[in-house]
Design a protein around this motif. Structure first.
Motif, short mmCIF file in Angstrom:
data_model
loop_
_atom_site.label_atom_id
_atom_site.label_comp_id
_atom_site.label_asym_id
_atom_site.label_seq_id
_atom_site.Cartn_x
_atom_site.Cartn_y
_atom_site.Cartn_z
N VAL A 68 -6.19 -35.72 -46.04
CA VAL A 68 -6.86 -35.32 -44.81
C VAL A 68 -6.35 -36.15 -43.64
O VAL A 68 -5.86 -37.28 -43.81
CB VAL A 68 -8.40 -35.48 -44.91
N VAL A 69 -6.48 -35.57 -42.46
CA VAL A 69 -6.41 -36.30 -41.20
C VAL A 69 -7.84 -36.37 -40.69
O VAL A 69 -8.44 -35.33 -40.41
CB VAL A 69 -5.51 -35.60 -40.18
N PRO A 70 -8.42 -37.56 -40.59
CA PRO A 70 -9.82 -37.65 -40.16
C PRO A 70 -9.99 -37.20 -38.71
O PRO A 70 -9.12 -37.41 -37.85
CB PRO A 70 -10.15 -39.13 -40.31
N GLY A 71 -11.13 -36.58 -38.43
CA GLY A 71 -11.52 -36.21 -37.09
C GLY A 71 -12.83 -36.87 -36.73
O GLY A 71 -13.40 -37.63 -37.52
N PRO A 72 -13.34 -36.60 -35.55
CA PRO A 72 -14.58 -37.26 -35.12
C PRO A 72 -15.82 -36.84 -35.91
O PRO A 72 -16.78 -37.61 -36.00
CB PRO A 72 -14.71 -36.84 -33.64
N ASP A 73 -15.78 -35.63 -36.50
CA ASP A 73 -16.95 -35.12 -37.22
C ASP A 73 -16.58 -34.59 -38.59
O ASP A 73 -17.11 -33.58 -39.05
CB ASP A 73 -17.64 -34.01 -36.41
N GLY A 74 -15.66 -35.27 -39.27
CA GLY A 74 -15.17 -34.80 -40.56
C GLY A 74 -13.67 -34.55 -40.50
O GLY A 74 -13.02 -34.86 -39.49
N PRO A 75 -13.10 -34.00 -41.56
CA PRO A 75 -11.65 -33.79 -41.58
C PRO A 75 -11.20 -32.85 -40.46
O PRO A 75 -11.78 -31.79 -40.25
CB PRO A 75 -11.39 -33.16 -42.95
N ALA A 76 -10.14 -33.26 -39.75
CA ALA A 76 -9.54 -32.40 -38.73
C ALA A 76 -8.45 -31.52 -39.32
O ALA A 76 -8.14 -30.47 -38.77
CB ALA A 76 -8.96 -33.24 -37.60
N ALA A 77 -7.86 -31.97 -40.43
CA ALA A 77 -6.79 -31.20 -41.07
C ALA A 77 -6.70 -31.65 -42.52
O ALA A 77 -7.12 -32.76 -42.87
CB ALA A 77 -5.46 -31.44 -40.36
N THR A 78 -6.14 -30.78 -43.36
CA THR A 78 -6.04 -31.10 -44.78
C THR A 78 -4.85 -30.40 -45.41
O THR A 78 -4.42 -29.34 -44.94
CB THR A 78 -7.33 -30.70 -45.53
N ALA A 79 -4.32 -31.01 -46.44
CA ALA A 79 -3.32 -30.39 -47.32
C ALA A 79 -3.81 -30.55 -48.75
O ALA A 79 -4.15 -31.66 -49.17
CB ALA A 79 -1.95 -31.05 -47.16
N GLY A 110 0.75 -31.17 -34.41
CA GLY A 110 1.61 -31.80 -35.40
C GLY A 110 0.92 -32.29 -36.65
O GLY A 110 1.55 -32.95 -37.49
N LEU A 111 -0.36 -31.97 -36.82
CA LEU A 111 -1.09 -32.50 -37.96
C LEU A 111 -0.62 -31.88 -39.27
O LEU A 111 -0.52 -32.57 -40.29
CB LEU A 111 -2.60 -32.27 -37.78
N GLY A 112 -0.35 -30.57 -39.27
CA GLY A 112 0.15 -29.94 -40.48
C GLY A 112 1.48 -30.53 -40.91
O GLY A 112 1.69 -30.79 -42.10
N GLY A 113 2.36 -30.76 -39.97
CA GLY A 113 3.65 -31.36 -40.29
C GLY A 113 3.50 -32.76 -40.85
O GLY A 113 4.21 -33.15 -41.79
N ALA A 114 2.59 -33.54 -40.28
CA ALA A 114 2.37 -34.90 -40.78
C ALA A 114 1.82 -34.88 -42.20
O ALA A 114 2.22 -35.70 -43.04
CB ALA A 114 1.40 -35.64 -39.85
N LEU A 115 0.93 -33.94 -42.49
CA LEU A 115 0.39 -33.83 -43.85
C LEU A 115 1.48 -33.45 -44.84
O LEU A 115 1.55 -34.02 -45.94
CB LEU A 115 -0.73 -32.78 -43.87
N MET A 116 2.34 -32.51 -44.48
CA MET A 116 3.42 -32.14 -45.39
C MET A 116 4.41 -33.27 -45.58
O MET A 116 4.89 -33.51 -46.69
CB MET A 116 4.14 -30.89 -44.88
N ALA A 117 4.73 -33.99 -44.51
CA ALA A 117 5.75 -35.04 -44.58
C ALA A 117 5.39 -36.10 -45.60
O ALA A 117 6.28 -36.62 -46.30
CB ALA A 117 5.95 -35.66 -43.20
N ARG A 118 4.11 -36.43 -45.70
CA ARG A 118 3.69 -37.46 -46.65
C ARG A 118 4.07 -37.09 -48.07
O ARG A 118 4.68 -37.88 -48.80
CB ARG A 118 2.18 -37.66 -46.55
N THR A 119 3.76 -35.87 -48.48
CA THR A 119 4.04 -35.45 -49.86
C THR A 119 5.50 -35.09 -50.03
O THR A 119 6.10 -35.40 -51.07
CB THR A 119 3.13 -34.28 -50.25
N HIS A 120 6.11 -34.45 -49.04
CA HIS A 120 7.53 -34.11 -49.16
C HIS A 120 8.39 -35.34 -49.41
O HIS A 120 9.33 -35.29 -50.20
CB HIS A 120 8.02 -33.40 -47.89
N ALA A 121 8.08 -36.44 -48.74
CA ALA A 121 8.87 -37.66 -48.94
C ALA A 121 8.80 -38.13 -50.39
O ALA A 121 9.82 -38.53 -50.98
CB ALA A 121 8.38 -38.76 -47.99
N GLU A 122 7.62 -38.05 -50.97
CA GLU A 122 7.48 -38.47 -52.36
C GLU A 122 8.15 -37.48 -53.31
O GLU A 122 8.78 -37.89 -54.30
CB GLU A 122 6.00 -38.63 -52.70
#
Length: 198
Positions: free
Chosen positions: A63-74, A136-148
């Motif tokens: 997840v990418v945290p937001g002010p009131d819960g997750p703002a984005a997720t993969a 850019g939140l979706g791209g950041a979420l994918m980048a984490r797992t793609h790198a691994e």
């Protein structure tokens, strides 16, 4: 907003399911699965939560945290080995889907028939809250797992839902598969895409 990516806590999984339902609410596939707008968010949130809980034990939920819960997720599944069904899946699906059960079964059959046999990780859901989209939140979420996955030599697979998503995934290394379009019974297509390990 900054894209701080972290694993979802167990206490957040229902909120992740609700976020996916909200983010996907305008998709044609969701309208096929639950035609009644009064039921759609509730049923789809329960459906996505079922799979999100399963992914937490058989893959990854970030997840990418937001002010009131997750703002984005993969939501990813590790398909490098045998993938079991969620516990009591048939009973739970019938309970949440109610009168729409046959539509969900058609979705399951479609995905099961066309899922690749080669070992991979499956990006089941990538969702961004409407207020946080195009940051850019979706791209950041994918980048984490793609790198691994790249470091481990493991490819990735997904079913895109529309042309905008296809363009996003192509920018992140995914390419069209054959067959590319796989339709639901009403003709609503998904688009199969594969990302080789870099």
């Amino acid at each position: 907003m900054s894209a701080t990516v972290r694993p979802a806590a167990a206490s957040e999984l229902a909120a992740v399911g609700a976020l996916i339902a909200l983010s996907f609410d305008r998709l044609d596939a969701n309208h096929y699965l639950v035609p009644d707008a009064d039921d759609r968010l509730r049923v789809m949130a329960d459906f996505f939560t079922l799979y999100t809980e399963h992914a937490a034990g058989h893959g990854r939920v970030d997840v990418v945290p937001g002010p009131d819960g997750p703002a984005a997720t993969a939501v990813w599944f590790d398909r490098t080995g045998k993938m079991p069904e969620p516990p009591s899946y048939d009973v739970r699906l019938a309970g949440l889907a109610g009168p729409y059960l046959e539509r969900f079964r058609a979705l399951d059959e479609l995905f099961d028939t066309h899922h690749p046999e080669q070992a991979h990780w499956h990006l089941a859901f990538l969702a961004v809250h409407p207020w946080a989209q195009r940051r850019g939140l979706g791209g950041a979420l994918m980048a984490r797992t793609h790198a691994e996955l790249d470091a481990a030599g493991v490819p990735a697979y997904l079913e895109a839902t529309n042309g905008d998503n296809v363009r996003l995934y192509r920018r992140h290394g995914y390419a069209d598969m054959a067959p590319y379009e796989i339709p639901l019974p009403d003709g609503t297509p998904f688009f199969r895409m594969w990302r080789p390990a870099a």
